[in-house]
Design an enzyme around this catalytic site. Structure first.
Site, mmCIF file in Angstrom:
data_model
loop_
_atom_site.group_PDB
_atom_site.id
_atom_site.type_symbol
_atom_site.label_atom_id
_atom_site.label_comp_id
_atom_site.label_asym_id
_atom_site.label_seq_id
_atom_site.Cartn_x
_atom_site.Cartn_y
_atom_site.Cartn_z
ATOM 1 N N GLY A 56 0.545 -1.320 0.139
ATOM 2 C CA GLY A 56 -0.098 0.011 -0.218
ATOM 3 C C GLY A 56 0.749 1.301 0.130
ATOM 4 N N GLY A 72 2.652 2.436 -2.623
ATOM 5 C CA GLY A 72 2.534 2.819 -4.040
ATOM 6 C C GLY A 72 3.535 2.455 -4.966
ATOM 7 N N SER A 79 17.346 -7.551 16.792
ATOM 8 C CA SER A 79 17.055 -6.412 17.293
ATOM 9 C C SER A 79 16.215 -6.307 18.469
ATOM 10 C CB SER A 79 16.133 -5.671 16.061
ATOM 11 O OG SER A 79 14.928 -6.157 15.742
ATOM 12 N N LYS A 137 10.135 0.986 12.136
ATOM 13 C CA LYS A 137 9.904 0.810 13.781
ATOM 14 C C LYS A 137 9.666 2.120 14.588
ATOM 15 C CE LYS A 137 13.311 -2.875 13.776
ATOM 16 N NZ LYS A 137 14.608 -3.302 14.187
#
Length: 786
Positions: A369, A371, A689, A732
């Protein structure tokens, strides 16, 4: 006939005798410039012609009022006619002759008398002013006449020969043009006489144009009716008639029937094909000519040659290399995505300098979504190239890319060749949508088949299994889209120029909604901007409370739903909402599904929010830790991957080894078994992470100090307490901002990413870079206003 007309010189007024022989004709009005062949069958008419031939060959021609009258009296003749010259005469007997006349000048009859057995007329020339158009109306009328005559000539080609139209096109005098056109309209005597009597040439031309337009309309309707009649004939009868007519035409033209092989031969001779393709087509065509048309192999070879001929081997479209134009198109269709736009403008700049028609191989990677596919279409519009989209999601057959060999039943070219044929040019823009969703099946690996297609050094001679001849793909711009690159083979990933798309921040989404989504949704719902107002505050509320995504698809659906509700209110004549409010939003969309959970807004011991990256964007992960009295040990749950388990072990080792600095009892970990759990256990989780979050969580548990609910962290850690960089930093941080978290700790080595991503913010609020684990733990325990 027109050559003879060109040799005639129109006499001057003083050269016209006062009296001329008079010729009465039936059902005909002769106009100036008109050439008319006549069969004379009346004795008095033949005598008038001989009288004219004995003199200057001039004769006055008028029409009878009653065509059936064989010997008309003077009063039964019109008194307006045309002085003609006899161009050719062939006498047959005393009372008959064949004569060719040409009209010269209009005249009226003042008196009619008899002389030597024929009529003689005292004539007076009708004044005629010769001039071209003097104003716009006259110029427009002149052009209309010329255009209508071309249409009329196309409808009645047998009436108007090819030598007539050039004469009409050169005439700019209104009177001469009106007379010449009127001669071909098939007017009745009364209409023609009325035109002949009209002295004003432009008024006469206007009347002629009206009659010409009416005749065109009648002929068009007649043709349409004839077509309808032909269509209603029984198919067998109609086919028989057409076949007989076609045979007759071919016999007259000296042509013979062509079979399928002959038709292909004609097409092949008219095509410009590469040498190898030409040789292969010739070879197959010779084989086809020897085959029986009923053979199964016949249709296979026929379809193959036909496909070879239909492929756009040397057909190219011209690129629009105007960089300001391309920038304007890209900006008008997409907000932000600056890295991708800049890459396309760089391509245009290189093309404009080098002049080569080289293609490009790009891969847009980012969450759904944002583009990616629509930007591919925008690039095609900016370059003015044909765009073809190939959906690769779920494709598991190598033949879908390379095509099927012709030995198989129902063989066809691969999707790449089909896309080229669909575009009709050899340099389209091809969008390889969802390239990361390719699957490996029993029929081969389609990702491996793309290696040749997406290699600029190899795709100059790409071989489709169906064609089995080289196909040049070097001028094609390939734009692949993907949500992640992990599923792509390294060799394929190496051939792609990666352009990363990040998720949108809240201000960016508000701007995108204001500029693109809201106007489009209003238009699709039949509303005007005045019917429903979306304030920036309402857009932020929709984004924060009703969507949870990196892109804008859900946002578009929510805004479209609101517009449809408004359209329903207007259709039912209820009281529509002019300006949205928070309460009105709830009534339209229901309770907010992503509103903040009050239970998670309080600081707790052994609970921390970690930031994670997923193909759909950033996410908030809750990491929980609990201690159980007994022997030492570590339990990990939540479907964690190996790397994440190792991060938990590193965090435990570091916290144990630095217990004194963290104010932790020395024997805490010896007397307690530690359990770390990451909720949403049904979802697999992995990556380094979460190391920083696990270390802070363990320190909070062991020291008995709560971690602020307004804190979220990300970062990989080492045994020495260093905090290492991580990926997906923008997604994030955007996830943290969507959750309205006020403080984010991130690795200091990611500072360059932060500056690039948040260049529009001088000091990104709530973002704190950390490089030392002990300091990071201390910052996590600092009070934050809740």
């Amino acid at each position: 006939m027109l050559d003879e007309f060109a040799e005639i010189t129109t006499p001057k007024a003083e050269e016209i005798p006062e009296k001329l022989p008079l010729l009465a004709v039936r059902d005909l009005v002769v106009f100036p410039l008109m050439i008319v062949p006549l069969q004379v069958t009346r004795a008095f008419s033949a005598r008038a012609i001989r009288e004219a031939m004995a003199g200057n060959r001039l004769i006055m021609v008028v029409a009878q009022k009653e065509a059936q009258e064989n010997e008309p009296a003077a009063e039964e003749l019109y008194h307006t006619g045309t002085i003609c010259v006899i161009m050719r005469l062939k006498e047959q007997d005393e009372a008959s002759a064949q004569v060719l006349l040409q009209g010269l000048l209009k005249a009226k009859i003042n008196d009619i008398s008899e002389l030597n057995g024929h009529y003689q007329a005292a004539v007076e020339l009708l004044p005629e002013e010769e001039r071209g158009p003097e104003n716009l109306q006259e110029e427009a009328l002149l052009r209309a006449i010329h255009e209508n005559m071309h249409t009329f000539a196309a409808l009645k080609p047998k009436l108007i020969g090819a030598d007539i139209m050039p004469v009409i096109d050169t005439l700019s005098d209104a009177g001469k043009l009106a007379d010449l056109v009127a001669a071909y309209l098939g007017l009745n005597v009364a209409q023609a006489e009325e035109l002949l009597r009209t002295a004003d040439s432009w008024r006469r031309l206007l009347k002629v144009n009206e009659l010409l337009s009416r005749e065109i309309a009648v002929l068009s309707l007649q043709n349409e009716m004839q077509h309808q009649i032909n269509a209603e004939l029984k198919s067998s009868r109609r086919q028989y008639i057409l076949e007989q007519e076609l045979e007759r035409i071919k016999e007259e033209l000296g042509q013979k029937d062509l079979d399928a092989a002959g038709e292909l031969r004609e097409r092949l001779n008219n095509m410009d094909l590469p040498d190898e393709v030409q040789r292969d087509a010739e070879k197959e065509l010779k084989l086809l000519a020897k085959m029986n048309a009923a053979s199964a192999e016949y249709s296979v070879i026929y379809n193959y040659i036909n496909t070879l001929i239909d492929y756009p081997w040397f057909i190219t479209s011209c690129d629009n290399l105007d960089i300001p134009h391309a920038r304007k198109v890209l900006n008008s269709r997409h907000a932000y995505l600056e890295a991708a736009k800049e890459r396309i403008l760089e391509y245009l700049a290189v093309r404009s300098l080098k002049g080569q028609k080289a293609g490009a191989i790009l891969c847009f990677v980012g969450p759904p979504g944002v583009g990616k596919t629509s930007l591919g279409y925008a690039i095609g519009a900016a370059l003015m190239r044909k765009v073809v989209r190939i959906a690769l999601g779920g494709v598991s057959d190598e033949a879908e890319i390379r095509g099927h060999r012709r030995t198989y039943v129902g063989a066809m070219p691969g999707r790449i060749v089909e896309a080229m044929m669909q575009a009709g040019t050899s340099n389209p823009l091809i969008i390889l949508d969802e390239i990361d969703k390719l699957a490996i099946g029993s029929a081969g690996n389609p990702a491996a088949a793309l290696l040749e297609v997406l290699d600029s050094e190899q795709n100059k001679a790409f071989r489709d299994h169906y064609f089995n001849v080289p196909v040049d793909l070097s001028s094609v711009i390939f734009v692949a889209t993907a949500n992640q690159l992990d599923t792509l083979p390294p060799a394929l990933r190496d051939r792609l120029e990666i352009v990363e798309f990040s998720g949108y921040s809240l201000p960016e989404k508000v701007e995108i909604a204001r500029r693109f989504i809201v106007p489009e949704a209003l238009k699709e719902s039949g509303l005007s901007p005045k019917d429903l107002l979306f304030s920036p505050a309402i857009l932020r509320l929709i984004i924060s409370n009703y969507t949870k995504e990196a892109g804008c698809r859900s946002l578009k659906r929510k805004i479209s739903a609101i517009c449809r509700k408004q359209a329903l209110f207007l259709a039912e004549e209820k009281h529509p909402i002019k300006r949205l409010s928070a309460a009105g939003l709830t009534s339209l969309l229901g309770p907010a599904p992503f509103a903040a959970d009050e239970r998670e807004m309080h600081s707790q011991i052994g609970v921390i929010k970690a930031l994670a990256w997923t193909p759909a964007g950033g996410e908030i992960l809750y990491i929980e830790a609990a201690a159980m009295a007994g022997k030492s040990g570590l339990i990990l749950t939540g479907q964690l991957g190996n790397i994440m388990k190792e991060s938990a072990q590193i965090a435990l080792t570091f916290v144990c080894s630095h217990a004194a600095e963290l104010s932790i009892a020395p024997d805490f970990f010896e007397k307690h078994e530690i359990h770390i759990h990451v909720p949403a256990a049904a979802m697999p989780k992995d990556g380094p992470s979460a190391g920083l979050a696990m270390a802070i969580c363990l320190a909070s548990l062991a020291a008995g100090r709560p971690v602020s609910a307004n804190l979220a962290v990300t970062g990989e850690i080492s045994l020495r307490g260093r905090i290492l960089p991580v990926g997906g930093i923008k997604e994030k941080i955007l996830a943290a901002r969507r959750a309205q978290i006020k403080k984010v700790l991130y690795p200091a080595p990611n500072n360059s990413d932060i500056k690039k991503i948040f260049a529009f913010e001088r000091r990104p609020a709530g973002l704190f870079a950390v490089d030392d684990l002990l300091k990071a733990i201390g910052m996590a325990f600092e009070d934050i206003s809740e």
